[in-house]
Scaffold this active site. Sequence first.
Site: not given
Length: 740
Positions: A429, A628
Amino acid sequence: MTQQAHPHSDHACCAAASGPASNKAPKTVKDDPSADALYTCPMHPEIRQSTPGSCPICGMALERSGLPTGEEPDNPELRDFKRRFFVGVALTLPVLLLAMGPMLGLPIRDWLGTSFALWLEMLLATPVIFYSGWVFLKRGAISFKTGHLNMFSLIAIGVLAAWGFSVVAVLAPEVFPPGFRGADGHVGVYFEAGAVIVVLVLLGQILELGARDRTGAALSALLDLAAKQALVIRADGREEMIAIEDVAVGDHLRVRPGEKVPADGVVIEGRSSVDESMITGEAVPVEKTAGDPVTGATLNGTGALVIEAKRIGEDSTLSQIVEMVANARRSRAPIQKLADAVAGKFVPAVIGASVLAFMAWAVFGPSPAYAYALVSAIAVLIIACPCALGLATPMSIMTATGRGAEAGVLIRNAEALERFARVDILILDKTGTLTEGHPRLVGIEAGADYKEQDLLHFAASLERGSEHPLAEAIVKGAMDRGHELSKTVDFEAITGKGVKGRVDDHDIALGTALLLDDLGLKAGDWSARADARRDEGETVMFVVIDGAVAGLVRVADPVKESTPAALTALHELGFRIVMATGDHQRTAKAVAGKLGIDDIRAEVLPEDKARIIKDFQAQGHRVAMAGDGVNDAPALAQADVGIAMGTGADVAIESAGITLVKGDLNGIVRARRLALATMRNIRQNLFFAFIYNGLGVPVAAGVLYPFFGFLLSPMVAAAAMSLSSVSVIANALRLRTARL
């Protein structure tokens, strides 16, 4: 932690046997929350009971589950084994002198008389067999009763065969045919062989139990790093030193220079640098000011802080780290199935080989043929104990998980570690993984109908209702510029596209081109202006006021300083790196181009990440995903290995196989190196174990005798068997110093 049961896993049974236990089968506990302490088998986690004992499947000593308290009593198995070992040594030494004296030039048998010497050997060796070796005999009997043959099966047969043969030879020598008699007319006895086998196996058990205890002690030592007291600031301003157990969530705690941070919390006053190396593995202290998070057990520097406690006790980061490591220690790697499959057939094959060796020596061996036959049969049983095979994987996993925790890499289970060594695609990401995760407002562009400050006012007022990092950047940028924000009504967040609502009687929308499509709007000239900014790596959002595109808001999220070097290291470790981001294609390309990322997936919605992973998996790739956020949880669960950046959401951490205490890519580098080193170590251990057994059994059976006149003594076989276990343990412990 849930683990798969393997009811036929008999390989790991050279782990420590328990001390004196009831002959009755232990009563198992099925998820009994009332049990004060729960004991489980590392190899068969479905076996659970409230008291110490041994596994009825493999005979392995049950381990206490849960977190160590730091006040654990001495290991009762280890204490009992040491007692049995010292008794065994004290009684075995004179037996050895009696048996081996003539070979050492000590005619002890002549001094005492052969008959008396034989009786004395029997009296000394019998307590060794039935006291020092009682646990082995009992578990050997259980293994035959349950049909789960293991190392205790082989030890019990070998030791009882040596002792039983020798007792009959002393009490009723006349029952033996002439082939059993030596030149002096006596039947040879093997009391010393049985006694030495028991003592050497006990020594191997003590060494292994000690290694397991050291791993447990390391966890307790980690918990001991926590502060024991805290200086709490009461509501009236009074300060009081209290025990750490009395700290409550919400308490304000003063952390003086040089003290340990007493609890996970947030700084509300002060400034200092904090040494977080015991949590993150990073040696450089981290600057902390108001609003920054701090972790319990880290060491404050020269400044003073006041923090608000957020997580305490079992909810603390330190406790969660220890719990994850403790659970991983007891987990099984898929490669263990290889050892399972071999061991499941190995023990019956060894018993068969022992019988064949006896028959071959009895028929073709020199005089006394039956004596040679017995020696070779017992040697085959003893040397083939599959303890090295059983230790090969668990010892490496135990050591690796502890080493990972020291480096800020938390392994959920052994399977994640093994899978990560085979991963070839790493999906990252962008926000919070490649970048700082703290975007900042860098500019506003307004059309002719509005001023920049008006656009920022509308955008920030609208975004105040969102928790997205980009929204925080816009709100903070507006506040820093002195804007007073208005109330938003009818707020709506459209996942992956943007937000809309009503501010100061105007319909406001803020988001990507996908949001404009939903609203039926065209970007027009704004599209080219947005693309120019995206080519610089900025994230651009369109501002819509009352149904018309009124301008742009530009946000940038700086790349972490550690990212470029970490990406280079990840490429060297064999990863193809893919960046998945909700950003526009041009922004993603700009970032990827600067960082040398292999592939990008841009304008990705949260649900698309899991689909992208499935597509790669369908092509035969093994995929790891690092993220996350809450929206990363489905993708982390879909990946072969999910990696949660420790700065992220709890749900992401729960969905991941590996958690990085510090949320940067260097943690992934360390995790990969650890996984590769661990799997290499396990393969070495399995190689040693297979080669040892592959060569040891034929040698013990006597294949070298026709060529070199060499026949392996059962005592030497027992020593070799123990040495093989020690070599595997020593090799696994090398992981404690692995360079990550």
